[in-house]
Scaffold this active site. Structure first.
Site, PDB file in Angstrom:
ATOM      1  N   ASN A   8       0.976  -0.996   0.015  1.00 26.94           N
ATOM      2  CA  ASN A   8       0.039  -0.050   0.116  1.00 26.94           C
ATOM      3  C   ASN A   8       0.839   1.307   0.049  1.00 26.94           C
ATOM      4  O   ASN A   8       1.553   1.593   1.056  1.00 26.94           O
ATOM      5  CB  ASN A   8      -1.032   0.010   1.227  1.00 26.94           C
ATOM      6  CG  ASN A   8      -1.894   0.951   1.333  1.00 26.94           C
ATOM      7  OD1 ASN A   8      -1.691   2.392   0.729  1.00 26.94           O
ATOM      8  ND2 ASN A   8      -2.904   1.176   2.086  1.00 26.94           N
ATOM      9  N   SER A  10       0.623   4.329   0.381  1.00 25.34           N
ATOM     10  CA  SER A  10       0.268   5.357   1.343  1.00 25.34           C
ATOM     11  C   SER A  10       0.524   4.850   2.757  1.00 25.34           C
ATOM     12  O   SER A  10       0.595   5.688   3.689  1.00 25.34           O
ATOM     13  CB  SER A  10      -1.189   5.689   1.272  1.00 25.34           C
ATOM     14  OG  SER A  10      -1.991   4.697   1.713  1.00 25.34           O
ATOM     15  N   CYS A  11       1.163   3.761   2.959  1.00 23.35           N
ATOM     16  CA  CYS A  11       1.695   3.356   4.305  1.00 23.35           C
ATOM     17  C   CYS A  11       3.161   3.192   4.431  1.00 23.35           C
ATOM     18  O   CYS A  11       3.947   2.685   3.753  1.00 23.35           O
ATOM     19  CB  CYS A  11       1.100   1.773   4.503  1.00 23.35           C
ATOM     20  SG  CYS A  11       1.829   1.138   5.962  1.00 23.35           S
ATOM     21  N   SER A  12       3.599   3.971   5.378  1.00 20.27           N
ATOM     22  CA  SER A  12       5.136   4.181   5.484  1.00 20.27           C
ATOM     23  C   SER A  12       5.854   2.856   5.785  1.00 20.27           C
ATOM     24  O   SER A  12       6.873   2.604   5.374  1.00 20.27           O
ATOM     25  CB  SER A  12       5.387   5.062   6.800  1.00 20.27           C
ATOM     26  OG  SER A  12       4.991   4.540   8.246  1.00 20.27           O
ATOM     27  N   ARG A  15       6.266   1.276   2.458  1.00 20.25           N
ATOM     28  CA  ARG A  15       7.000   1.983   1.673  1.00 20.25           C
ATOM     29  C   ARG A  15       8.531   1.627   2.156  1.00 20.25           C
ATOM     30  O   ARG A  15       9.484   1.412   1.549  1.00 20.25           O
ATOM     31  CB  ARG A  15       7.041   3.407   1.697  1.00 20.25           C
ATOM     32  CG  ARG A  15       5.858   3.711   1.203  1.00 20.25           C
ATOM     33  CD  ARG A  15       5.622   5.521   0.885  1.00 20.25           C
ATOM     34  NE  ARG A  15       5.809   6.228   1.881  1.00 20.25           N
ATOM     35  CZ  ARG A  15       4.870   6.609   2.927  1.00 20.25           C
ATOM     36  NH1 ARG A  15       3.663   6.376   2.602  1.00 20.25           N
ATOM     37  NH2 ARG A  15       5.249   7.396   3.800  1.00 20.25           N
TER      38      ARG A  15
END
Length: 114
Positions: A8, A10-12, A15
């Site tokens: 995902n 948008s997930c740190s 990432r």
């Protein structure tokens, strides 16, 4: 080595795991944005089985209605069905390699399967 990340953007944490995978030149990487391309219930069952964890441990409760739906106390099949129908219930990132599957929270857990 082949690696698949159920990602995902948008997930740190997701990432960070992806960055770890991309930093290695010995990995053939597949990135699956699971919110756009959700895994089947069979794939989810296989991922959690290979991770050695019950699906409920891979249930995302923050920002979802999992608790209200009773999923935090539900059996494996019910949780898998809910995740397959509503992929935002899948905690991320899941990473799969030849050495196994890990829910990479914290992202350093990825080292266990590299």
């Amino acid at each position: 080595m082949k690696a698949t990340i159920w990602h995902n953007p948008s997930c740190s944490k997701s990432r960070a795991a992806l960055e770890t995978l991309r930093a290695r030149d010995d990995i053939e990487l597949e990135i699956v944005q699971y919110l756009k391309h959700p895994p089947s219930r069979e794939k989810l069952a296989q991922l959690y089985r290979d991770a050695g964890m019950p699906p409920r441990e891979g249930l995302r409760t923050q920002g979802t209605d999992a608790q209200e739906r009773g999923l935090t106390e539900a059996g494996d099949e019910t949780v898998i069905e809910a995740m397959a129908a509503d992929p935002k219930l899948i905690e991320r990132p899941l990473v799969e390699t030849d050495k196994g599957v890990r829910l990479c929270r914290p992202p350093e857990r990825i080292e266990e399967i590299l």
